[in-house]
Motif scaffolding. Structure first.
Motif, mmCIF file in Angstrom:
data_model
loop_
_atom_site.group_PDB
_atom_site.id
_atom_site.type_symbol
_atom_site.label_atom_id
_atom_site.label_comp_id
_atom_site.label_asym_id
_atom_site.label_seq_id
_atom_site.Cartn_x
_atom_site.Cartn_y
_atom_site.Cartn_z
ATOM 1 N N GLU A 205 0.814 -1.214 0.000
ATOM 2 C CA GLU A 205 0.000 0.000 0.000
ATOM 3 C C GLU A 205 0.849 1.266 0.000
ATOM 4 O O GLU A 205 0.389 2.317 -0.458
ATOM 5 C CB GLU A 205 -0.942 0.000 1.197
ATOM 6 C CG GLU A 205 -2.007 -1.073 1.110
ATOM 7 C CD GLU A 205 -3.185 -0.824 2.015
ATOM 8 O OE1 GLU A 205 -4.269 -1.358 1.731
ATOM 9 O OE2 GLU A 205 -3.042 -0.087 3.012
ATOM 10 N N THR A 206 2.079 1.188 0.508
ATOM 11 C CA THR A 206 2.965 2.351 0.435
ATOM 12 C C THR A 206 3.402 2.596 -1.005
ATOM 13 O O THR A 206 3.480 3.735 -1.470
ATOM 14 C CB THR A 206 4.209 2.127 1.312
ATOM 15 O OG1 THR A 206 3.797 1.899 2.662
ATOM 16 C CG2 THR A 206 5.121 3.353 1.287
ATOM 17 N N MET A 207 3.690 1.502 -1.724
ATOM 18 C CA MET A 207 4.074 1.578 -3.134
ATOM 19 C C MET A 207 3.089 0.715 -3.913
ATOM 20 O O MET A 207 3.407 -0.410 -4.295
ATOM 21 C CB MET A 207 5.509 1.090 -3.313
ATOM 22 C CG MET A 207 6.502 1.833 -2.424
ATOM 23 S SD MET A 207 8.163 1.136 -2.463
ATOM 24 C CE MET A 207 8.579 1.411 -4.172
ATOM 25 N N PRO A 208 1.882 1.229 -4.153
ATOM 26 C CA PRO A 208 0.804 0.397 -4.703
ATOM 27 C C PRO A 208 1.060 0.007 -6.154
ATOM 28 O O PRO A 208 1.698 0.761 -6.911
ATOM 29 C CB PRO A 208 -0.424 1.308 -4.607
ATOM 30 C CG PRO A 208 0.139 2.693 -4.624
ATOM 31 C CD PRO A 208 1.460 2.616 -3.931
ATOM 32 N N PRO A 209 0.598 -1.167 -6.567
ATOM 33 C CA PRO A 209 0.699 -1.554 -7.984
ATOM 34 C C PRO A 209 -0.142 -0.625 -8.849
ATOM 35 O O PRO A 209 -1.116 -0.022 -8.377
ATOM 36 C CB PRO A 209 0.162 -2.984 -7.998
ATOM 37 C CG PRO A 209 -0.696 -3.088 -6.775
ATOM 38 C CD PRO A 209 -0.066 -2.199 -5.754
ATOM 39 N N HIS A 210 0.192 -0.550 -10.120
ATOM 40 C CA HIS A 210 -0.497 0.386 -11.004
ATOM 41 C C HIS A 210 -1.934 -0.038 -11.281
ATOM 42 O O HIS A 210 -2.759 0.786 -11.663
ATOM 43 C CB HIS A 210 0.268 0.507 -12.329
ATOM 44 C CG HIS A 210 1.684 0.954 -12.141
ATOM 45 N ND1 HIS A 210 2.671 0.715 -13.049
ATOM 46 C CD2 HIS A 210 2.292 1.612 -11.109
ATOM 47 C CE1 HIS A 210 3.826 1.209 -12.607
ATOM 48 N NE2 HIS A 210 3.611 1.751 -11.438
#
Length: 379
Positions: A205-210
């Motif tokens: 969730e910090t670096m969410p998938p596109h």
């Protein structure tokens, strides 16, 4: 930039709460890591890993703060290096959890499974960096509010679960008899797996998938509530066996109220033109989720009472009453928070109000057995 900054802030706060007790336990000599069994390098290595984890978790937020101050108009995360620090911190969190459970249970099976879960998270991170970063900001804007609410919720809960794992591990370290170890094994193992999975979800969730979707975010939220409930259940089961099933009373009552409100709203909408949607004035208002502070304080009290009770093997009626009420307050408080993640709707708001009332009622009643316990301790 604001979306990244808010997510990095929630991630940093969670990492601080998770790692600081490890540093405190080592610096205050609450754990014995200097024995021949562990070797002289163990405490130093753990201290270094914990420090790097803490630094790597905080630095992305600090870099975003500086970048926002000195670079105007940018909507993306400032540097590639910044995006590498969060995965590093998450990986080291998983490593710390694996290390803690190995030191207490002296079994390689659980750390290996945790390492596999962490490896899957690393593979996902590599794929994230290999995909095109160009449309990431566009996708982030679409679900930025949902992601921020969900990550704040997940980080706060994961931090508390990590505290619970550390508390269980510390209790097992201090009272390392076979009987105590047997009682603590199931809660420790459950807490360990939940901490590992939730730490990986924090990174997602910090670096969410596109291709992140609203449904996926809601699944993460539900998984978080379920994981906390599982940890609480196994802690209570170690103390009171099948009486721990009373934990399901809170979600069951809230579910009944939800069914009731759906039925009532369905009957009232028959023959009318209204669809139950909120008015334009209410939908334009700032929507903020409920605070987690009451659940955090109650969960801390629950751990403070339950963990020593497990190791002592004793549970009087007052303590059991407090644990039941505290556990119900925690679960209903999390459901209350979860319901307020969504925009105001007549039914959702009514059920959220019921969950809020039930949470505060349980906490209010729990003060009585808690006061009796405190009085016995003083006498």
């Amino acid at each position: 930039m604001d979306a990244w900054m808010n997510r990095y802030r929630a991630f940093a706060e969670g990492v601080v709460i998770m790692v600081c007790p490890v540093l405190l336990a080592i610096s205050l000599k609450k754990v014995d890591l200097n024995s021949e069994e562990h070797g002289r390098a163990t405490p130093i290595t753990m201290l270094v890993v914990a420090t790097i984890t803490l630094t790597a978790g905080i630095c992305p937020f600090l870099v975003c703060c500086f970048s926002k101050r000195f670079s105007r108009g940018s909507s993306s995360s400032p540097h590639t290096l910044t995006k590498l620090l969060a995965p590093l911190s998450s990986t080291l969190l998983v490593a710390l959890a694996c290390w803690i459970i190995y030191l207490i249970l002296n079994n390689w099976a659980y750390p290996v499974i945790g390492a596999v879960i962490g490896l899957c998270s690393m593979i996902r991170t590599v794929k994230y960096f290999r995909t095109s970063m160009g449309d990431a900001a566009t996708r982030d804007e679409e679900y930025s509010n949902e992601l921020e609410n969900s990550l704040d919720f997940l980080a706060g809960i994961t931090a508390l679960l990590f505290l619970g794992l550390e508390g269980l591990a510390l209790e097992g370290q201090i009272k390392s008899t076979k009987i105590v170890q047997d009682r603590l094994t199931t809660p420790i193992v459950t807490s360990f797996f939940v901490c590992v999975v939730d730490a990986c979800l924090m990174l997602v969730e910090t670096m969410p998938p596109h291709n992140i979707t609203s449904n996926l975010i809601e699944i993460f939220d539900l998984l978080t509530v379920f994981s906390v409930s599982m940890v609480i259940f196994f802690i209570m089961y170690s103390l009171m066996k099948l009486r721990a099933l009373l934990l399901i009373a809170a979600p069951f009552l809230i579910l009944l109220m939800h069914v009731f409100h759906v039925a009532i709203s369905g009957m009232s909408s028959n023959g009318t033109d209204t669809d139950g949607a909120p008015s334009s004035s209410s939908s334009s208002e700032e929507h903020k989720p409920a605070s987690l502070e009451l659940s955090k304080v109650t969960f801390t009290g629950f751990l403070a009472v339950s963990i020593p009770s497990i190791s002592n093997g004793s549970l009087d009626s007052g303590t059991e009453c407090f644990l039941h009420l505290a556990a119900s307050a925690i679960v209903s408080g999390l459901i209350w928070r979860l319901l307020t993640h969504y925009k105001s709707h007549t039914t959702i708001t009514a059920v959220a109000n019921v969950a809020s009332f039930y949470t505060h009622l349980c906490v209010a009643i729990a003060t009585f057995p808690f006061t009796i316990m405190a009085g016995k301790a003083l006498s």
